[in-house]
Design an enzyme around this catalytic site. Structure first.
Site, PDB file in Angstrom:
ATOM      1  N   GLU A  34       0.873  -1.161   0.000  1.00  0.00           N
ATOM      2  CA  GLU A  34       0.000   0.000   0.000  1.00  0.00           C
ATOM      3  C   GLU A  34       0.918   1.220   0.000  1.00  0.00           C
ATOM      4  O   GLU A  34       1.798   1.325   0.854  1.00  0.00           O
ATOM      5  CB  GLU A  34      -0.873  -0.022   1.268  1.00  0.00           C
ATOM      6  CG  GLU A  34      -1.926   1.053   1.247  1.00  0.00           C
ATOM      7  CD  GLU A  34      -2.782   1.065   2.512  1.00  0.00           C
ATOM      8  OE1 GLU A  34      -2.628   0.151   3.347  1.00  0.00           O
ATOM      9  OE2 GLU A  34      -3.579   1.998   2.660  1.00  0.00           O
ATOM     10  N   ARG A 259       5.243 -12.645   9.664  1.00  0.00           N
ATOM     11  CA  ARG A 259       5.917 -11.356   9.462  1.00  0.00           C
ATOM     12  C   ARG A 259       7.314 -11.418  10.065  1.00  0.00           C
ATOM     13  O   ARG A 259       7.538 -12.140  11.030  1.00  0.00           O
ATOM     14  CB  ARG A 259       5.177 -10.238  10.204  1.00  0.00           C
ATOM     15  CG  ARG A 259       3.819  -9.921   9.743  1.00  0.00           C
ATOM     16  CD  ARG A 259       3.226  -8.856  10.654  1.00  0.00           C
ATOM     17  NE  ARG A 259       3.596  -7.514  10.226  1.00  0.00           N
ATOM     18  CZ  ARG A 259       2.937  -6.848   9.281  1.00  0.00           C
ATOM     19  NH1 ARG A 259       1.913  -7.381   8.678  1.00  0.00           N
ATOM     20  NH2 ARG A 259       3.308  -5.633   8.943  1.00  0.00           N
ATOM     21  N   LYS A 269       4.905   0.772   8.946  1.00  0.00           N
ATOM     22  CA  LYS A 269       4.974   2.056   8.248  1.00  0.00           C
ATOM     23  C   LYS A 269       4.350   3.159   9.071  1.00  0.00           C
ATOM     24  O   LYS A 269       4.850   4.281   9.112  1.00  0.00           O
ATOM     25  CB  LYS A 269       4.215   1.949   6.920  1.00  0.00           C
ATOM     26  CG  LYS A 269       4.997   1.302   5.800  1.00  0.00           C
ATOM     27  CD  LYS A 269       4.185   1.398   4.510  1.00  0.00           C
ATOM     28  CE  LYS A 269       3.758   0.040   4.013  1.00  0.00           C
ATOM     29  NZ  LYS A 269       2.422  -0.073   3.531  1.00  0.00           N
TER      30      LYS A 269
HETATM   31  P1  ATP Z   1       2.806  -1.920   7.633  1.00  0.00           P
HETATM   32  O1  ATP Z   1       2.003  -2.277   8.824  1.00  0.00           O
HETATM   33  O2  ATP Z   1       4.250  -1.716   7.921  1.00  0.00           O
HETATM   34  O3  ATP Z   1       2.224  -0.806   6.833  1.00  0.00           O
HETATM   35  P2  ATP Z   1       1.581  -3.634   5.833  1.00  0.00           P
HETATM   36  O4  ATP Z   1       1.445  -5.110   5.903  1.00  0.00           O
HETATM   37  O5  ATP Z   1       0.367  -2.841   6.100  1.00  0.00           O
HETATM   38  O6  ATP Z   1       2.762  -3.219   6.742  1.00  0.00           O
HETATM   39  P3  ATP Z   1       1.677  -3.450   3.021  1.00  0.00           P
HETATM   40  O7  ATP Z   1       2.094  -2.307   2.206  1.00  0.00           O
HETATM   41  O8  ATP Z   1       0.247  -3.796   3.054  1.00  0.00           O
HETATM   42  O9  ATP Z   1       2.189  -3.160   4.475  1.00  0.00           O
HETATM   43  O10 ATP Z   1       2.561  -4.728   2.731  1.00  0.00           O
HETATM   44  C1  ATP Z   1       2.907  -5.212   1.471  1.00  0.00           C
HETATM   45  C2  ATP Z   1       3.299  -6.650   1.636  1.00  0.00           C
HETATM   46  O11 ATP Z   1       4.394  -6.769   2.516  1.00  0.00           O
HETATM   47  C3  ATP Z   1       2.165  -7.450   2.235  1.00  0.00           C
HETATM   48  O12 ATP Z   1       2.025  -8.652   1.518  1.00  0.00           O
HETATM   49  C4  ATP Z   1       2.606  -7.695   3.637  1.00  0.00           C
HETATM   50  O13 ATP Z   1       2.058  -8.892   4.119  1.00  0.00           O
HETATM   51  C5  ATP Z   1       4.125  -7.715   3.515  1.00  0.00           C
HETATM   52  N1  ATP Z   1       4.751  -7.313   4.773  1.00  0.00           N
HETATM   53  C6  ATP Z   1       4.540  -6.177   5.460  1.00  0.00           C
HETATM   54  N2  ATP Z   1       5.247  -6.157   6.608  1.00  0.00           N
HETATM   55  C7  ATP Z   1       5.927  -7.328   6.647  1.00  0.00           C
HETATM   56  C8  ATP Z   1       6.840  -7.922   7.576  1.00  0.00           C
HETATM   57  N3  ATP Z   1       7.182  -7.311   8.710  1.00  0.00           N
HETATM   58  N4  ATP Z   1       7.340  -9.131   7.284  1.00  0.00           N
HETATM   59  C9  ATP Z   1       7.014  -9.763   6.149  1.00  0.00           C
HETATM   60  N5  ATP Z   1       6.167  -9.267   5.230  1.00  0.00           N
HETATM   61  C10 ATP Z   1       5.620  -8.070   5.472  1.00  0.00           C
HETATM   62 MG    MG Z   2      -1.199  -2.040   5.532  1.00  0.00          MG
END
Ligand code: ATP
Ligand code: MG
Length: 585
Positions: A34, A259, A269
């Site tokens: 995102e 994760r 993020k």
């Molecule tokens: P954040 O909470 O940091 O914003 P998010 O999961 O909301 O993380 P996205 O932009 O939706 O962020 O993530 C893109 C991809 O990266 C998704 O498939 C997510 O599952 C993966 N991802 C995000 N954080 C991690 C992590 N700590 N370890 C492994 N994969 C991750």
């Molecule tokens: Mg997210």
């Protein structure tokens, strides 16, 4: 890379290859961030996993911006994400924006309505929440649940046309208010939001919810395996329901993995954006940040990050990785790659009282000393008596990395750590009356400590023994300590930025949406700026160039602060120290 090793995801894929589930197409994965912030090292794990999995099966991997939420997204983030994925060494097959599918998603929603599988609800968000039920009690049916498909279509089109205010109506999937999995209790799949979208502008005022949009994005791109993190496991029945309700042929298969969490940092993020917005760090690419932009500026290499992601592997159980392991991977990658340079920290002046004033030739020209990389210098002694002796990871296998000529003269700088007026036992470096080797040069003996009025050291008056020049075949006395030095006449002052961890304590980084234990506190001593003296060759350092500062660590010329002009300011970031407290288990 040990790409041959199968993880449980590979096993699933091989199952599907055998059964012919996706007989008509190649394996296809995607990385779907995102664009609401910069990527962090957790995303690097997901990136490596998606791209290397596709490569392993001769398939492809897309980069898709999951930009279905209009308010938090920004093109700055889109650009940074592309740069970060490329920096990690991956090239996407297709670049897509989920928002480009809004029309198709909307059509699918009308199709669900026609099939009697979705309805427009007038309940407010609170009312919907209040009638959702609990883990032990079913939810209550909405009074609007039995609207006819015709009425639902008319109302849904009205929502799209902007006839209703934000929150006045939603579209819900009609599934099962008594389902044990609460995600299946008639979840909202469209909401009204009259906000500008970074890609579609003011075109839309209804936006799809993630759980509805994501399976469609995957299906439209003909993804075969949709890899996501564990928190989506409970959403998988809804993912499958959406595609089944539309009778989508050969729908993608969602597979969840744990994760990545790291000690001493944050892994969200949202939490990182809060630090940036509060000015607690110097932007998203502050070298203390776990963002890919931050670790790039810090000097970590893509090879090291990829090796780290490969080594930690993928599993279903959440765990927290010691940040020391990431540092270990960086050190391993750099050790046979970067040149050695002498840099003196907390400098103390040494004057060689018996060294000719006008140089050994008497013509004022400086003596040049051959410096090689001496991997036998392993800590010398117990470093001033601390209880634990740290391991020096300095066993470099490419001696050429250290070879060069450096000037030598009557006045030198040595490291503050290499002199003690009253040394403890087993201190083998310089102290009054003791003899040490200057690396690559001569034996010197400290004869006198000259002090300033305030008691601080002004200089050490030493004598040198001309017969002991390194490489001269001198086989006389032995000394126990070897220290490095920089010629004072030609020394280059540089700025060194030493970084500590972003966070105090071993927090697990907050996890998804701040879950996972007490909030770790910001480390207030995470940056220390010093002026050090370097051998003159560092005046040629280009921004982004990495070095080993002999006996100190790996450093990179900061890409933003280092001047390209030879006489401009050189600013170096600590990448990682030479000493490791991390032990192979
Ligand atoms: P954040 O909470 O940091 O914003 P998010 O999961 O909301 O993380 P996205 O932009 O939706 O962020 O993530 C893109 C991809 O990266 C998704 O498939 C997510 O599952 C993966 N991802 C995000 N954080 C991690 C992590 N700590 N370890 C492994 N994969 C991750
Ligand atoms: Mg997210």
């Amino acid at each position: 890379m040990t790409q041959e090793q199968n993880n449980f995801i590979h096993n699933f894929i091989e199952e599907d290859l055998e059964s012919g589930r996706y007989a008509d197409r190649a394996i296809c994965t995607r990385f779907p961030p995102e664009p609401n912030g910069y990527l962090h090292i957790g995303h690097a794990k997901a990136i490596c996993l998606n791209f290397t999995t596709a490569r392993k099966y001769g398939g492809k991997c897309n980069l898709r911006f999951d930009d279905t939420n209009p308010v938090k997204e920004d093109t700055e983030y889109v650009e940074s994400i592309e740069e970060d994925v490329r920096w990690l060494g991956f090239e996407w097959a297709g670049l897509y924006f989920a928002s480009d599918y809004f029309e198709k998603m909307y059509e699918c929603a009308e199709e669900l309505i026609r099939r009697g599988k979705a309805f427009v609800d007038d309940l407010s968000a609170e009312e919907i929440k209040g009638t959702r039920g609990t883990l032990t009690e079913p939810g209550a049916l909405s009074p609007y649940r039995d609207r006819s498909p015709e009425e639902n279509l008319r109302l849904f089109r009205g929502m799209r046309e902007g006839e209703y205010a934000d929150g006045e109506k939603v579209l819900r999937a009609k599934i099962d208010m008594a389902a044990p999995n609460i995600n299946l209790r008639d979840p909202v799949i469209y909401r009204i939001s009259k906000s500008e979208h970074h890609n579609t502008g003011g075109k839309w005022c209804v936006y799809p919810m993630y759980d509805y949009a994501h399976p469609l994005e995957d299906a439209i791109e003909e993804i075969t395996h949709s890899l996501c993190t564990m928190e989506f496991e409970d959403h998988r029945p809804l993912y499958d329901w959406v595609l089944e309700a539309l009778e989508w042929p050969a729908p993608p298969r969602q597979i969840e993995f744990a994760r990545l969490n790291l000690t001493h940092t944050l892994m969200s993020k949202r939490a990182l954006k809060a630090l940036v917005d509060a000015g607690a760090v110097d932007g998203w690419d502050d070298p203390r940040m776990p963002t890919i932009a931050g670790i790039r500026r810090r000097g970590y290499t893509p090879e090291a990050v990829r090796a780290f992601c490969e080594e930690i592997g993928v599993a279903k159980a959440n765990s927290t990785v010691d940040i020391g392991f990431l540092e270990h991977c960086v050190r391993e990658d750099l050790k046979d790659k970067v040149l050695s340079r002498n840099v003196v920290f907390d400098p103390i002046k040494v004057v060689l009282t018996n060294y000719p004033e006008n140089g050994p030739g008497g013509d004022g020209s400086e003596e040049m000393i051959m410096n090689t990389l001496d991997s036998r210098i392993r800590g010398n002694d117990s470093a001033g008596g601390g209880p634990e002796e740290m391991i020096m990871e300095n066993s470099r296998e490419v001696p050429e990395l250290g070879e060069r000529r450096v000037p030598f003269s009557r006045e030198l700088w040595i490291d503050g750590e290499d002199f003690m007026e009253e040394p403890p036992k087993k201190y083998f470096r310089l102290y009054p009356g003791n003899e040490v080797r200057l690396k690559g040069a001569y034996f010197i003996t400290c004869e006198e400590v000259v002090k300033n009025a305030d008691g601080s050291i002004r200089e050490l008056r030493c004598t040198y023994d001309p017969a002991t020049r390194s490489g001269s075949g001198f086989e006389g006395r032995k000394v126990k300590g070897t220290i490095h030095w920089v010629d004072a006449a030609t020394a280059l002052p540089i700025t060194v930025r030493e970084y500590g961890y972003l966070m105090d304590g071993g927090g697990d980084g907050g996890g998804e949406d701040g879950e996972g234990g007490g909030a770790p506190a910001l480390n207030k001593d995470s940056l220390c700026v010093k002026t050090c003296y370097a051998e003159p060759s560092l005046s040629d350092a280009r921004p982004g160039e990495r070095f080993q500062f002999f006996r100190h660590g790996y450093y990179i010329a900061d890409g933003k602060l280092t001047s390209v002009a030879p006489d401009g300011e050189k600013v170096f970031n600590l990448i990682v120290g030479l000493k490791s407290s991390w032990k192979i288990k």
